[in-house]
Design an enzyme around this catalytic site. Structure first.
Site, short mmCIF file in Angstrom:
data_model
loop_
_atom_site.label_atom_id
_atom_site.label_comp_id
_atom_site.label_asym_id
_atom_site.label_seq_id
_atom_site.Cartn_x
_atom_site.Cartn_y
_atom_site.Cartn_z
N HIS A 86 0.82 -1.21 0.00
CA HIS A 86 0.00 0.00 0.00
C HIS A 86 0.85 1.26 0.00
O HIS A 86 0.42 2.31 -0.45
CB HIS A 86 -0.91 0.04 1.23
CG HIS A 86 -1.52 -1.27 1.56
ND1 HIS A 86 -2.38 -1.93 0.71
CD2 HIS A 86 -1.36 -2.08 2.63
CE1 HIS A 86 -2.74 -3.07 1.25
NE2 HIS A 86 -2.13 -3.19 2.42
N HIS A 111 5.57 6.92 6.45
CA HIS A 111 5.24 6.38 5.12
C HIS A 111 4.82 7.52 4.21
O HIS A 111 4.63 8.65 4.67
CB HIS A 111 4.14 5.31 5.23
CG HIS A 111 2.87 5.86 5.79
ND1 HIS A 111 2.57 5.84 7.13
CD2 HIS A 111 1.82 6.50 5.20
CE1 HIS A 111 1.39 6.41 7.33
NE2 HIS A 111 0.92 6.82 6.18
N HIS A 113 2.47 8.98 0.64
CA HIS A 113 1.35 8.87 -0.29
C HIS A 113 1.72 9.64 -1.54
O HIS A 113 2.32 10.70 -1.46
CB HIS A 113 0.07 9.46 0.33
CG HIS A 113 -0.36 8.76 1.59
ND1 HIS A 113 -1.25 7.71 1.60
CD2 HIS A 113 -0.01 8.96 2.88
CE1 HIS A 113 -1.43 7.30 2.84
NE2 HIS A 113 -0.68 8.04 3.65
N GLU A 124 -2.69 13.64 0.34
CA GLU A 124 -4.01 13.33 0.88
C GLU A 124 -4.71 14.61 1.32
O GLU A 124 -5.86 14.86 0.97
CB GLU A 124 -3.87 12.36 2.05
CG GLU A 124 -3.30 11.02 1.62
CD GLU A 124 -3.77 9.88 2.48
OE1 GLU A 124 -3.45 9.89 3.69
OE2 GLU A 124 -4.45 8.97 1.96
N HIS A 137 3.72 11.04 6.05
CA HIS A 137 3.07 10.91 7.36
C HIS A 137 4.05 10.28 8.35
O HIS A 137 4.61 9.21 8.07
CB HIS A 137 1.82 10.03 7.26
CG HIS A 137 0.70 10.69 6.53
ND1 HIS A 137 -0.36 9.99 5.99
CD2 HIS A 137 0.46 12.01 6.28
CE1 HIS A 137 -1.18 10.86 5.42
NE2 HIS A 137 -0.71 12.08 5.58
N THR A 219 -6.18 7.12 7.38
CA THR A 219 -6.72 7.33 6.04
C THR A 219 -6.84 6.02 5.25
O THR A 219 -7.10 6.05 4.06
CB THR A 219 -5.86 8.33 5.24
OG1 THR A 219 -4.56 7.76 5.04
CG2 THR A 219 -5.74 9.65 5.97
ZN LIG Z 1 -0.69 7.93 5.64
#
Ligand SMILES: [Zn+2]
Length: 323
Positions: A86, A111, A113, A124, A137, A219
């Site tokens: 992910h 991590h 995004h 995000e 994040h 999220t």
């Molecule tokens: Zn995140």
């Protein structure tokens, strides 16, 4: 921490209709709109991310500058870097912690995004309706109240996550390179590698005093509403080449056929009755007009320059309607 990671993995695996695909395709018919069917909290009323409208936030003078401790030297042991299908996730030792929050929050992992090639967005959180190329994040948990990340993740304000919007700049960011230069070692889902400890503080924007604060959620499923969010006003910058590396190296699958790991961001969620606080007073729109702005063809946004500030936040047409 490990338990929490495993718990999330199990939850993802158990999701019907290819949850992995759904996490990466915001427009998929089996995508994010269907999360609440399996995870009711994903459809609740305090979800993340959100669009932060800067003309609707409330200045809170009690919001202290955040002080990260131990970030410059996160121990001497190698750090674990993991493609979990992910995102790319870096484990952090609990010697890293935050001061300036209601309680002591220790770090667990960070991590990223991001979007996909050919699109300008991937973050995000949005600010005034505008996304950036990517978002970092850094996940912490309240170690004064809870024994573990997995326990804290289900309690109000059990987690504190720092959100750093990432935009494309002209130069390579050496701090991000410590992570990005190892992505080729973990191309496929479930691959792991060890990287030398580095100055994690370098991933953050230079100015930590200016941020937005609100109560929200994870999220990704199970979307627990346990996160005290801090989204920094200032952005971090990476080069075009670094963004390409992030977008084009990883796969969300273990083997062939390979599915690129892209667009792993969630769409903005309704703010509902929540308030968003700011640690700083922003320029008024009237000031913005007199310091000048220029229009961009083909869209309805305007950029403005703050005094002595290289950052160029974008304000919406709506904000300038008063003129
Ligand atoms: Zn995140």
């Amino acid at each position: 921490m490990l338990f929490f990671t495993l718990l999330l993995e199990v939850i993802w695996i158990l999701t019907a209709n290819g949850a992995l695909v759904s996490s990466n395709k915001r427009t998929s018919p089996h995508g994010q709109d269907h999360w609440p069917a399996s995870y009711p909290e994903c459809g609740s009323n305090a979800q993340s991310p959100i669009n932060i409208q800067t003309d609707s936030v409330t200045f809170d003078p009690d919001l202290l500058p955040l002080q990260p401790h131990g970030y410059e030297q996160p121990g001497t042991e190698p750090l674990n870097l993991h493609n979990n299908g992910h995102t790319v996730q870096l484990s952090l030792p609990s010697t890293l912690y935050l001061e300036g929050l209601p309680r002591k929050y220790v770090a667990a992992q960070l991590h990223l995004h991001w979007g996909q090639k050919g699109t300008p967005w991937g973050s995000e959180h949005l600010i005034n309706g505008k996304a950036t190329a990517a978002e970092l994040h850094i996940v912490h948990y309240d170690s004064e109240s809870y024994e573990s990340l997995s326990e804290a993740a289900q309690r109000p304000q059990g987690l504190a996550v720092l959100g750093i919007l990432i935009e494309v700049g002209e130069t390579k960011n050496p701090a991000y390179e410590y992570i990005l230069s190892h992505l080729h070692e973990i191309k496929h889902k479930d691959q792991k590698t060890s990287i030398p400890p580095f100055n994690v503080r370098g991933l953050l924007p230079p100015l930590l005093a200016q941020y937005f604060r609100y109560n929200g959620s994870l999220t990704t499923p199970p979307c627990y509403q346990s996160v005290l969010w801090t989204v920094f006003h200032r952005r971090a910058q990476i080069s075009t080449e670094q963004l390409e590396k992030l977008r084009e190296t990883l796969f969300s699958t273990e083997e062939e056929p390979s599915e690129p790991l892209v667009q792993n961001y969630r769409a903005p969620q309704p703010l509902n009755q929540r308030m968003v606080f700011a640690s700083f007073i922003q320029d008024s729109p009237y000031t913005a007009v007199w310091t000048g702005f220029h229009s961009r063809k083909n869209n309805r946004t305007f950029s403005l320059s703050e005094h002595g500030d290289q950052d160029s936040p974008t304000v919406t047409m709506r904000r300038l309607n008063c003129v």
